[in-house]
Write a protein that holds these residues in place. Structure first.
Motif, PDB file in Angstrom:
ATOM      1  N   GLU A  37      47.845  32.478  39.456  1.00  0.00           N
ATOM      2  CA  GLU A  37      47.759  33.778  38.798  1.00  0.00           C
ATOM      3  C   GLU A  37      47.168  34.818  39.746  1.00  0.00           C
ATOM      4  OE1 GLU A  37      45.630  33.408  35.158  1.00  0.00           O
ATOM      5  OE2 GLU A  37      47.108  32.065  34.244  1.00  0.00           O
ATOM      6  N   SER A  38      46.249  34.385  40.607  1.00  0.00           N
ATOM      7  CA  SER A  38      45.662  35.283  41.600  1.00  0.00           C
ATOM      8  C   SER A  38      45.457  34.512  42.895  1.00  0.00           C
ATOM      9  CB  SER A  38      44.324  35.858  41.107  1.00  0.00           C
ATOM     10  OG  SER A  38      43.413  34.820  40.811  1.00  0.00           O
ATOM     11  N   SER A  39      45.544  35.215  44.013  1.00  0.00           N
ATOM     12  CA  SER A  39      45.425  34.571  45.315  1.00  0.00           C
ATOM     13  C   SER A  39      43.988  34.108  45.564  1.00  0.00           C
ATOM     14  CB  SER A  39      45.844  35.542  46.424  1.00  0.00           C
ATOM     15  OG  SER A  39      47.176  35.957  46.247  1.00  0.00           O
ATOM     16  N   ILE A  40      43.867  33.041  46.357  1.00  0.00           N
ATOM     17  CA  ILE A  40      42.539  32.550  46.712  1.00  0.00           C
ATOM     18  C   ILE A  40      41.972  33.380  47.857  1.00  0.00           C
ATOM     19  CG2 ILE A  40      43.017  30.192  45.980  1.00  0.00           C
ATOM     20  CD1 ILE A  40      43.280  29.510  49.015  1.00  0.00           C
ATOM     21  N   ASP A  41      40.663  33.337  47.998  1.00  0.00           N
ATOM     22  CA  ASP A  41      39.979  34.036  49.080  1.00  0.00           C
ATOM     23  C   ASP A  41      39.027  33.042  49.740  1.00  0.00           C
ATOM     24  OD1 ASP A  41      38.606  35.646  50.821  1.00  0.00           O
ATOM     25  OD2 ASP A  41      38.150  37.224  49.361  1.00  0.00           O
ATOM     26  N   ILE A  42      39.433  32.504  50.908  1.00  0.00           N
ATOM     27  CA  ILE A  42      38.585  31.507  51.551  1.00  0.00           C
ATOM     28  C   ILE A  42      37.343  32.131  52.162  1.00  0.00           C
ATOM     29  CG2 ILE A  42      40.391  29.809  51.966  1.00  0.00           C
ATOM     30  CD1 ILE A  42      40.758  30.864  54.747  1.00  0.00           C
ATOM     31  N   SER A  43      37.335  33.472  52.298  1.00  0.00           N
ATOM     32  CA  SER A  43      36.112  34.140  52.748  1.00  0.00           C
ATOM     33  C   SER A  43      35.014  34.002  51.685  1.00  0.00           C
ATOM     34  CB  SER A  43      36.372  35.619  53.022  1.00  0.00           C
ATOM     35  OG  SER A  43      37.303  35.790  54.058  1.00  0.00           O
ATOM     36  N   LYS A  44      35.436  33.881  50.422  1.00  0.00           N
ATOM     37  CA  LYS A  44      34.491  33.728  49.312  1.00  0.00           C
ATOM     38  C   LYS A  44      34.332  32.265  48.901  1.00  0.00           C
ATOM     39  CE  LYS A  44      35.508  38.341  47.486  1.00  0.00           C
ATOM     40  NZ  LYS A  44      36.001  39.112  46.313  1.00  0.00           N
ATOM     41  N   LYS A  45      34.851  31.363  49.732  1.00  0.00           N
ATOM     42  CA  LYS A  45      34.718  29.925  49.523  1.00  0.00           C
ATOM     43  C   LYS A  45      35.416  29.441  48.249  1.00  0.00           C
ATOM     44  CE  LYS A  45      30.378  29.486  52.087  1.00  0.00           C
ATOM     45  NZ  LYS A  45      28.999  28.935  52.088  1.00  0.00           N
ATOM     46  N   ASP A  46      36.598  30.011  47.968  1.00  0.00           N
ATOM     47  CA  ASP A  46      37.401  29.500  46.857  1.00  0.00           C
ATOM     48  C   ASP A  46      37.951  28.127  47.216  1.00  0.00           C
ATOM     49  OD1 ASP A  46      36.999  31.789  45.410  1.00  0.00           O
ATOM     50  OD2 ASP A  46      38.899  32.729  45.989  1.00  0.00           O
ATOM     51  N   PRO A  47      38.015  27.202  46.262  1.00  0.00           N
ATOM     52  CA  PRO A  47      38.652  25.901  46.537  1.00  0.00           C
ATOM     53  C   PRO A  47      40.133  26.112  46.885  1.00  0.00           C
ATOM     54  CG  PRO A  47      37.424  25.844  44.474  1.00  0.00           C
ATOM     55  CD  PRO A  47      37.508  27.282  44.880  1.00  0.00           C
ATOM     56  N   PHE A  48      40.674  25.274  47.753  1.00  0.00           N
ATOM     57  CA  PHE A  48      42.080  25.415  48.136  1.00  0.00           C
ATOM     58  C   PHE A  48      42.719  24.041  48.283  1.00  0.00           C
ATOM     59  CE2 PHE A  48      39.916  25.039  52.202  1.00  0.00           C
ATOM     60  CZ  PHE A  48      40.765  24.208  52.931  1.00  0.00           C
ATOM     61  N   SER A  49      44.048  24.053  48.341  1.00  0.00           N
ATOM     62  CA  SER A  49      44.809  22.807  48.516  1.00  0.00           C
ATOM     63  C   SER A  49      45.693  22.919  49.749  1.00  0.00           C
ATOM     64  CB  SER A  49      45.686  22.534  47.282  1.00  0.00           C
ATOM     65  OG  SER A  49      46.656  23.565  47.141  1.00  0.00           O
ATOM     66  N   ILE A  50      46.013  21.766  50.306  1.00  0.00           N
ATOM     67  CA  ILE A  50      46.876  21.736  51.489  1.00  0.00           C
ATOM     68  C   ILE A  50      47.777  20.501  51.415  1.00  0.00           C
ATOM     69  CG2 ILE A  50      45.087  20.550  52.842  1.00  0.00           C
ATOM     70  CD1 ILE A  50      46.121  22.159  55.261  1.00  0.00           C
TER      71      ILE A  50
END
Length: 334
Positions: free
Chosen positions: A79-92
């Motif tokens: 629904e909204s993009s992640i921001d890894i600068s704010k330490k959002d969890p992510f998948s790869i």
């Protein structure tokens, strides 16, 4: 007069001697001061040399990242993009494809598929291995087939879309390495050390259960490819592949490879693609490295069956829900 002269000369000599004694400490101080300056100059030169070396590495890594970077058009499910600068969890999504192995030049298939979620809040990464024969809908192809066929039909984009649909999670990034690349990368880091979970021989290489073995590129490729003689089949092979990947990552991260970094970068340039940009990698290193070092390994379990003469792995609804739930929890989507 002679006696007086002698006394006068003795007095002058004594006075000169005392004067020289008074001057010696200053000479020593000047020598010490000169030595300190030389030492500081040497330290400064070393720092400049080190700075140039670090800048060279930084520049080379940035250049390599630019060469291996490749965006792919995938379905947006967040629904909204992640921001890894704010330490959002992510998948790869990690893809090991068989293009380049055994002289292949065609598109190939994804021989290895792993999904990793990284969460700095829980300080944990979860790595899920997907059996290559898993039967699922191939998104964008209109068929139900083995999950690893998605790469053959539509490359990385179709693989990402298919995995997103199957696990009901967003895939934020991907890393793709061909099988020939595994051999080159292991050689570039100077080999890796693993402990075999079983005794077997494959392509002329022997491995003994419980015995620590040093693997070069060719040996690592053989070790991670064998499947049919493993009592756990594809699950056993995936376990050995995870061993090699983890050992390689640890070796790359160690200072022992710093002098060989150009060979490592060269092997990545020739065999790897990703949609991660250099700045993304720097942010992940700074914000997520602790979580990335704490990996929980999860296996997506499938039951083997034959449909129309073709072998498939069937994942039950309960098992798919279990694994999907774990990943959603780590991505904070629940």
């Amino acid at each position: 007069m002679t006696v007086y002269k002698d006394c006068q000369e003795k007095g002058e000599r004594m006075s000169q001697s005392r004067s020289e004694m008074r001057e010696n400490p200053r000479k020593k101080k000047r020598k010490k001061g000169k030595g300190l300056k030389i030492f500081l100059i040497i330290i400064l030169v070393l720092f400049i040399a080190l700075g140039l070396f670090v800048w060279k590495i930084y520049s080379d890594v940035a250049g390599t990242t630019e060469k291996i970077h490749k965006d792919v058009e995938t379905e947006e499910v967040r629904e909204s993009s992640i921001d890894i600068s704010k330490k959002d969890p992510f998948s790869i999504l990690m893809l090991g494809v068989d293009t380049g192995d055994l002289g292949r030049t065609e598109q190939g298939r994804s021989d290895t598929m792993m999904v990793m979620t990284v969460n700095p809040t829980t300080n944990k990464a979860t790595m899920v291995s997907i059996p290559r024969d898993t039967r699922t809908e191939i998104i964008g192809h209109g068929t139900t087939d083995k999950v690893n066929h998605a790469y053959a039909f539509g490359g990385t984009a179709m693989s990402v879309n298919t995995v997103q649909s199957m696990l009901d999670i967003p895939i934020d990034y991907y890393v793709e390495v061909n099988m020939k690349g595994l051999q080159d990368i292991v050689d570039a880091v100077g080999g890796v050390q693993v402990t075999s979970p079983l005794t077997f021989t494959y392509e002329g290489y022997n491995f003994t259960e419980g015995e620590s073995t040093s693997l070069d590129g060719k040996t690592a490729l053989a070790y991670s490819r064998m499947r049919y003689d493993d009592p756990n089949g594809d699950y056993g092979r995936q376990e050995r592949q995870r061993q090699v990947i983890q050992a390689t990552l640890e070796k790359v991260a160690s200072l022992s490879t710093i002098s060989n970094y150009q060979n490592i970068l060269g092997s990545l340039e020739n065999n790897m693609q990703t949609n991660l940009e250099f700045n993304d990698m720097v942010k992940i290193f700074n914000n997520y490295r602790s979580a990335a070092g704490n990996i929980e390994q999860v296996q997506l379990e499938a039951e083997g069956t034959t449909i129309d003469g073709i072998y498939y792995g069937i994942v039950s609804d309960q098992e798919m829900s279990r694994v999907s739930g774990l990943l959603k929890e780590q991505l904070e989507l629940n």
